[in-house]
Write a protein that holds these residues in place. Structure first.
Motif, PDB file in Angstrom:
ATOM      1  N   HIS A 128     -15.770 -57.367  -4.536  1.00  0.00           N
ATOM      2  CA  HIS A 128     -14.481 -57.838  -4.400  1.00  0.00           C
ATOM      3  C   HIS A 128     -13.408 -58.186  -4.809  1.00  0.00           C
ATOM      4  O   HIS A 128     -12.575 -58.963  -4.136  1.00  0.00           O
ATOM      5  N   ARG A 129     -13.893 -58.733  -5.704  1.00  0.00           N
ATOM      6  CA  ARG A 129     -12.688 -59.440  -6.872  1.00  0.00           C
ATOM      7  C   ARG A 129     -11.492 -58.257  -7.873  1.00  0.00           C
ATOM      8  O   ARG A 129     -11.939 -57.502  -8.063  1.00  0.00           O
ATOM      9  N   THR A 130     -10.327 -58.899  -8.682  1.00  0.00           N
ATOM     10  CA  THR A 130      -9.809 -58.266  -9.038  1.00  0.00           C
ATOM     11  C   THR A 130      -9.939 -59.400 -10.093  1.00  0.00           C
ATOM     12  O   THR A 130      -9.592 -60.269 -10.537  1.00  0.00           O
ATOM     13  N   TYR A 131      -9.632 -58.387 -11.608  1.00  0.00           N
ATOM     14  CA  TYR A 131      -9.905 -58.560 -12.923  1.00  0.00           C
ATOM     15  C   TYR A 131      -9.020 -58.449 -13.814  1.00  0.00           C
ATOM     16  O   TYR A 131      -8.713 -57.191 -13.756  1.00  0.00           O
ATOM     17  N   ALA A 132      -8.689 -58.738 -15.558  1.00  0.00           N
ATOM     18  CA  ALA A 132      -8.298 -58.175 -16.331  1.00  0.00           C
ATOM     19  C   ALA A 132      -9.091 -58.557 -17.180  1.00  0.00           C
ATOM     20  O   ALA A 132      -9.993 -59.211 -17.581  1.00  0.00           O
TER      21      ALA A 132
ATOM     22  N   ARG B 113     -19.735 -59.318 -23.524  1.00  0.00           N
ATOM     23  CA  ARG B 113     -19.149 -57.632 -23.204  1.00  0.00           C
ATOM     24  C   ARG B 113     -19.989 -57.555 -21.690  1.00  0.00           C
ATOM     25  O   ARG B 113     -20.729 -57.873 -20.827  1.00  0.00           O
ATOM     26  N   GLY B 114     -18.872 -57.760 -20.792  1.00  0.00           N
ATOM     27  CA  GLY B 114     -19.087 -57.371 -19.147  1.00  0.00           C
ATOM     28  C   GLY B 114     -18.487 -59.067 -18.722  1.00  0.00           C
ATOM     29  O   GLY B 114     -19.714 -58.535 -17.648  1.00  0.00           O
ATOM     30  N   ARG B 115     -18.614 -59.470 -18.983  1.00  0.00           N
ATOM     31  CA  ARG B 115     -19.271 -60.585 -18.127  1.00  0.00           C
ATOM     32  C   ARG B 115     -17.634 -61.467 -18.079  1.00  0.00           C
ATOM     33  O   ARG B 115     -16.877 -60.945 -18.287  1.00  0.00           O
ATOM     34  N   VAL B 116     -18.114 -62.475 -16.915  1.00  0.00           N
ATOM     35  CA  VAL B 116     -16.397 -62.568 -16.521  1.00  0.00           C
ATOM     36  C   VAL B 116     -15.889 -64.087 -16.863  1.00  0.00           C
ATOM     37  O   VAL B 116     -17.421 -65.056 -16.767  1.00  0.00           O
ATOM     38  N   TYR B 117     -14.938 -64.208 -17.875  1.00  0.00           N
ATOM     39  CA  TYR B 117     -14.798 -66.061 -18.375  1.00  0.00           C
ATOM     40  C   TYR B 117     -14.985 -66.605 -17.472  1.00  0.00           C
ATOM     41  O   TYR B 117     -14.638 -66.911 -15.930  1.00  0.00           O
ATOM     42  N   GLY B 118     -15.292 -68.117 -17.847  1.00  0.00           N
ATOM     43  CA  GLY B 118     -15.629 -68.975 -16.663  1.00  0.00           C
ATOM     44  C   GLY B 118     -17.054 -69.605 -16.222  1.00  0.00           C
ATOM     45  O   GLY B 118     -17.780 -70.431 -15.519  1.00  0.00           O
TER      46      GLY B 118
ATOM     47  N   CYS C 130      -6.230 -54.868 -15.066  1.00  0.00           N
ATOM     48  CA  CYS C 130      -5.072 -54.526 -16.281  1.00  0.00           C
ATOM     49  C   CYS C 130      -5.884 -55.282 -17.329  1.00  0.00           C
ATOM     50  O   CYS C 130      -7.190 -55.867 -16.868  1.00  0.00           O
ATOM     51  N   ARG C 131      -5.272 -55.270 -18.593  1.00  0.00           N
ATOM     52  CA  ARG C 131      -5.855 -55.711 -19.969  1.00  0.00           C
ATOM     53  C   ARG C 131      -4.966 -56.842 -20.211  1.00  0.00           C
ATOM     54  O   ARG C 131      -3.246 -56.382 -20.642  1.00  0.00           O
ATOM     55  N   PHE C 132      -5.530 -57.841 -20.904  1.00  0.00           N
ATOM     56  CA  PHE C 132      -4.739 -59.102 -21.922  1.00  0.00           C
ATOM     57  C   PHE C 132      -4.923 -58.867 -22.865  1.00  0.00           C
ATOM     58  O   PHE C 132      -6.577 -58.904 -23.131  1.00  0.00           O
ATOM     59  N   TYR C 133      -4.310 -58.826 -23.762  1.00  0.00           N
ATOM     60  CA  TYR C 133      -4.509 -58.511 -25.345  1.00  0.00           C
ATOM     61  C   TYR C 133      -4.279 -59.695 -25.798  1.00  0.00           C
ATOM     62  O   TYR C 133      -3.535 -61.065 -25.384  1.00  0.00           O
ATOM     63  N   TYR C 134      -5.206 -60.232 -26.959  1.00  0.00           N
ATOM     64  CA  TYR C 134      -5.314 -61.082 -27.615  1.00  0.00           C
ATOM     65  C   TYR C 134      -4.073 -61.147 -28.269  1.00  0.00           C
ATOM     66  O   TYR C 134      -3.292 -60.326 -29.080  1.00  0.00           O
ATOM     67  N   PHE C 135      -3.403 -62.324 -28.538  1.00  0.00           N
ATOM     68  CA  PHE C 135      -2.031 -62.874 -29.023  1.00  0.00           C
ATOM     69  C   PHE C 135      -2.298 -63.266 -30.337  1.00  0.00           C
ATOM     70  O   PHE C 135      -1.375 -63.880 -31.201  1.00  0.00           O
ATOM     71  N   GLY C 136      -2.870 -64.215 -30.282  1.00  0.00           N
ATOM     72  CA  GLY C 136      -3.855 -66.054 -30.929  1.00  0.00           C
ATOM     73  C   GLY C 136      -4.296 -66.866 -30.376  1.00  0.00           C
ATOM     74  O   GLY C 136      -4.341 -67.252 -29.782  1.00  0.00           O
ATOM     75  N   ASP C 137      -4.238 -68.420 -31.662  1.00  0.00           N
ATOM     76  CA  ASP C 137      -4.833 -69.463 -30.961  1.00  0.00           C
ATOM     77  C   ASP C 137      -4.060 -70.374 -30.909  1.00  0.00           C
ATOM     78  O   ASP C 137      -2.829 -70.486 -31.876  1.00  0.00           O
ATOM     79  N   MET C 138      -4.165 -71.674 -30.311  1.00  0.00           N
ATOM     80  CA  MET C 138      -3.456 -72.731 -30.623  1.00  0.00           C
ATOM     81  C   MET C 138      -3.871 -73.737 -29.987  1.00  0.00           C
ATOM     82  O   MET C 138      -5.435 -73.946 -29.620  1.00  0.00           O
TER      83      MET C 138
ATOM     84  N   LEU D 297     -12.281 -63.719 -27.068  1.00  0.00           N
ATOM     85  CA  LEU D 297     -12.853 -63.222 -25.974  1.00  0.00           C
ATOM     86  C   LEU D 297     -13.249 -62.067 -25.374  1.00  0.00           C
ATOM     87  O   LEU D 297     -13.200 -61.505 -24.225  1.00  0.00           O
ATOM     88  N   ASP D 298     -12.733 -61.117 -26.674  1.00  0.00           N
ATOM     89  CA  ASP D 298     -12.927 -59.890 -26.234  1.00  0.00           C
ATOM     90  C   ASP D 298     -14.382 -59.193 -25.935  1.00  0.00           C
ATOM     91  O   ASP D 298     -14.908 -59.386 -26.371  1.00  0.00           O
ATOM     92  N   GLY D 299     -13.557 -58.592 -24.306  1.00  0.00           N
ATOM     93  CA  GLY D 299     -15.058 -58.013 -23.357  1.00  0.00           C
ATOM     94  C   GLY D 299     -15.820 -58.537 -22.218  1.00  0.00           C
ATOM     95  O   GLY D 299     -15.610 -58.391 -21.089  1.00  0.00           O
ATOM     96  N   LEU D 300     -14.349 -59.391 -22.008  1.00  0.00           N
ATOM     97  CA  LEU D 300     -14.660 -61.012 -20.949  1.00  0.00           C
ATOM     98  C   LEU D 300     -13.831 -60.412 -20.110  1.00  0.00           C
ATOM     99  O   LEU D 300     -12.912 -59.525 -19.976  1.00  0.00           O
ATOM    100  N   LEU D 301     -13.867 -60.598 -19.050  1.00  0.00           N
ATOM    101  CA  LEU D 301     -13.531 -60.400 -18.006  1.00  0.00           C
ATOM    102  C   LEU D 301     -12.531 -61.519 -17.519  1.00  0.00           C
ATOM    103  O   LEU D 301     -13.784 -62.456 -17.266  1.00  0.00           O
ATOM    104  N   LEU D 302     -11.031 -61.864 -16.544  1.00  0.00           N
ATOM    105  CA  LEU D 302     -10.832 -62.607 -16.622  1.00  0.00           C
ATOM    106  C   LEU D 302     -10.398 -62.068 -14.872  1.00  0.00           C
ATOM    107  O   LEU D 302      -9.255 -61.488 -14.462  1.00  0.00           O
TER     108      LEU D 302
END
Length: 98
Positions: free
Chosen positions: A27-31, A9-14, A89-97, A38-43
């Motif tokens: 100064h950055r923009t996140y989803a 939670r609250g961490r940036v993906y990657g 904005c928010r990105f919502y989980y759609f599924g895995d591949m 990956l619920d709670g991460l920021l992209l």
């Protein structure tokens, strides 16, 4: 919320999980990633064009249904976006591949 969820939670993906400051930069923009492994991460989407944001993303993660697979996240059509730095904005989980 389990320990893994609290860790993410609250961490940036990657960002490296041992990074002493894995949070967002002012100064950055996140989803925000909502639901799924990956619920709670920021992209970081700071340099993305509008079309790229609209397309969503498939992110590599060991937490997906297939280890080393991808978790797919998409924005909801018509959901408002905030311009500028911070969570846009928010990105919502759609599924895995695989």
């Amino acid at each position: 919320m389990n320990g893994d969820e609290q860790l993410l939670r609250g961490r940036v993906y990657g960002c490296d999980h041992e990074d002493p400051n894995p949070g967002p930069l002012p100064h950055r923009t996140y989803a925000e990633l909502v639901g799924g492994p990956l619920d709670g991460l920021l992209l970081d989407i700071h340099d993305w064009r509008t079309e790229e944001v609209d397309d969503g993303v498939a992110l590599t993660t060991e937490l997906s249904k297939w280890p080393g697979g991808r978790a797919v996240y998409d924005p909801r059509p018509g959901e408002p976006r905030t311009p500028g730095p911070g969570v846009s904005c928010r990105f919502y989980y759609f599924g895995d591949m695989p």
